[in-house]
Design an enzyme around this catalytic site. Structure first.
Site, PDB file in Angstrom:
ATOM      1  N   HIS A 121      -5.037  -0.185  -2.883  1.00  0.00           N
ATOM      2  CA  HIS A 121      -5.826   0.956  -3.381  1.00  0.00           C
ATOM      3  C   HIS A 121      -5.735   1.016  -4.892  1.00  0.00           C
ATOM      4  O   HIS A 121      -4.969   0.278  -5.507  1.00  0.00           O
ATOM      5  CB  HIS A 121      -5.393   2.261  -2.709  1.00  0.00           C
ATOM      6  N   HIS A 146      -4.718   3.118  -7.318  1.00  0.00           N
ATOM      7  CA  HIS A 146      -3.771   3.805  -8.206  1.00  0.00           C
ATOM      8  C   HIS A 146      -3.065   2.829  -9.158  1.00  0.00           C
ATOM      9  O   HIS A 146      -2.755   1.701  -8.787  1.00  0.00           O
ATOM     10  CB  HIS A 146      -2.734   4.571  -7.387  1.00  0.00           C
ATOM     11  N   ASP A 149      -0.099   2.538 -10.317  1.00  0.00           N
ATOM     12  CA  ASP A 149       1.203   1.945  -9.975  1.00  0.00           C
ATOM     13  C   ASP A 149       1.064   0.811  -8.957  1.00  0.00           C
ATOM     14  O   ASP A 149       2.050   0.174  -8.597  1.00  0.00           O
ATOM     15  CB  ASP A 149       2.199   3.016  -9.500  1.00  0.00           C
ATOM     16  N   HIS A 150      -0.182   0.547  -8.516  1.00  0.00           N
ATOM     17  CA  HIS A 150      -0.444  -0.574  -7.600  1.00  0.00           C
ATOM     18  C   HIS A 150      -1.339  -1.651  -8.225  1.00  0.00           C
ATOM     19  O   HIS A 150      -1.480  -2.733  -7.665  1.00  0.00           O
ATOM     20  CB  HIS A 150      -1.087  -0.052  -6.314  1.00  0.00           C
ATOM     21  N   HIS A 209      -4.954   8.700   1.752  1.00  0.00           N
ATOM     22  CA  HIS A 209      -4.292   8.769   0.445  1.00  0.00           C
ATOM     23  C   HIS A 209      -5.342   8.581  -0.652  1.00  0.00           C
ATOM     24  O   HIS A 209      -5.421   9.354  -1.598  1.00  0.00           O
ATOM     25  CB  HIS A 209      -3.209   7.709   0.384  1.00  0.00           C
ATOM     26  N   ASP A 260       0.246   2.979   0.179  1.00  0.00           N
ATOM     27  CA  ASP A 260       0.762   4.354   0.190  1.00  0.00           C
ATOM     28  C   ASP A 260       0.249   5.145   1.390  1.00  0.00           C
ATOM     29  O   ASP A 260       0.104   6.361   1.320  1.00  0.00           O
ATOM     30  CB  ASP A 260       0.369   5.087  -1.107  1.00  0.00           C
ATOM     31  N   HIS A 280       6.892   2.327  -1.585  1.00  0.00           N
ATOM     32  CA  HIS A 280       7.801   3.221  -2.333  1.00  0.00           C
ATOM     33  C   HIS A 280       9.102   3.435  -1.574  1.00  0.00           C
ATOM     34  O   HIS A 280       9.103   3.518  -0.347  1.00  0.00           O
ATOM     35  CB  HIS A 280       7.160   4.597  -2.580  1.00  0.00           C
TER      36      HIS A 280
END
Ligand code: ZN
Ligand code: FE
Length: 254
Positions: free
Chosen positions: A50, A52, A54-55, A106, A128, A166
């Protein structure tokens, strides 16, 4: 298969065969480049679940540095070039076949990657969407969508290794204990994870059989879980259901 720690609590999952490597959701290029160099590997593929940061934050740098092929969701804002995939499609990476699953909730276009057999057991990269003992926050989806997505993941084989992105397990399990204080599997698993974290070890990957026994978000139809949700917020549980109530309860849980 190794989890590369990044940021505060992310894991960038890396698979390798001693020569070539695949990485999932590289939010940061640095830990991946370090691992490639340390292990003498060539990065072949990048799988993205996805949009975001942090990915995805390390995707462009890794692609430029290694020429790796990037796979990602069909309907999310991720920098080109990439091979876009949606539910039911397959992709080949590291000689493994991955089936793509649509798991909105998410984010609206979130996908997961499932490999039926790698070293003798199935493997799931779920981004996530599913965490050990928990699930992702609903930034772009409804509880109903997320419940369908989690149901599809929960239907995978018992021995599926669940590679979450995570290290939220201990805090998820504190919440899970509040929902199901008498769940013996949960008590045992919490003690096990506490020992791992005390030694600085990851609690992941998890397994689907275990998650079905301890994860309240996969257990929202269990009478005890429904009763706990109703005791927390009877009106919400009645109007939108136990799953939506649990998700809201978790958002507010300290
Ligand atoms: Zn995310
Ligand atoms: Fe994340």
């Amino acid at each position: 298969m190794i989890p590369l720690p990044a940021f505060d609590d992310n894991y960038l999952w890396m698979l390798h065969d001693g020569h070539k490597a695949l990485v999932v959701d590289p939010g940061d290029a640095r830990p991946v480049l370090d691992a490639l160099e340390r292990l003498g590997l060539q990065l072949e593929s990048i799988l993205v679940t996805h949009h975001h940061a942090d990915h995805t934050g390390g995707v462009a740098e890794l692609r430029n540095a290694t020429g790796a092929q990037v796979f990602g969701p069909a309907a999310e804002d991720i920098p080109e070039p990439l091979t876009r995939l949606s539910g039911g499609q397959t992709c080949k990476a590291m000689g493994l076949q991955f089936t793509v699953m649509d798991v909105p909730g998410h984010t609206a276009g979130h996908i997961a990657y499932f490999c039926a057999a790698m070293d003798g057991a199935p493997l799931l990269f779920c981004g996530d969407t599913l965490f050990s003992g928990g699930c992702g926050r609903l930034f772009e989806g409804t509880p109903a969508q997320m419940l369908v997505s989690l149901d599809s993941l929960a239907a995978l084989p018992d021995d599926t290794r669940v590679c979450c992105t995570h290290e939220y397990t201990l805090s998820n399990l504190r919440f899970a204990r509040a929902v199901e204080p008498d769940n013996a599997d949960l008590q045992q698993y919490q003690a096990h994870c506490q020992r791992l974290r005390d030694q600085g070890l990851p609690t992941l990957p998890s397994h689907l059989l275990l998650e079905r026994k301890i994860n309240p978000f996969l257990r929202s139809r269990e009478p005890g879980v429904i009763a706990a949700a109703a005791a927390h917020d009877a009106a919400m549980t009645q109007s939108v259901g136990a799953f939506a109530c649990l998700r809201q309860w978790k958002n507010d849980f300290r």
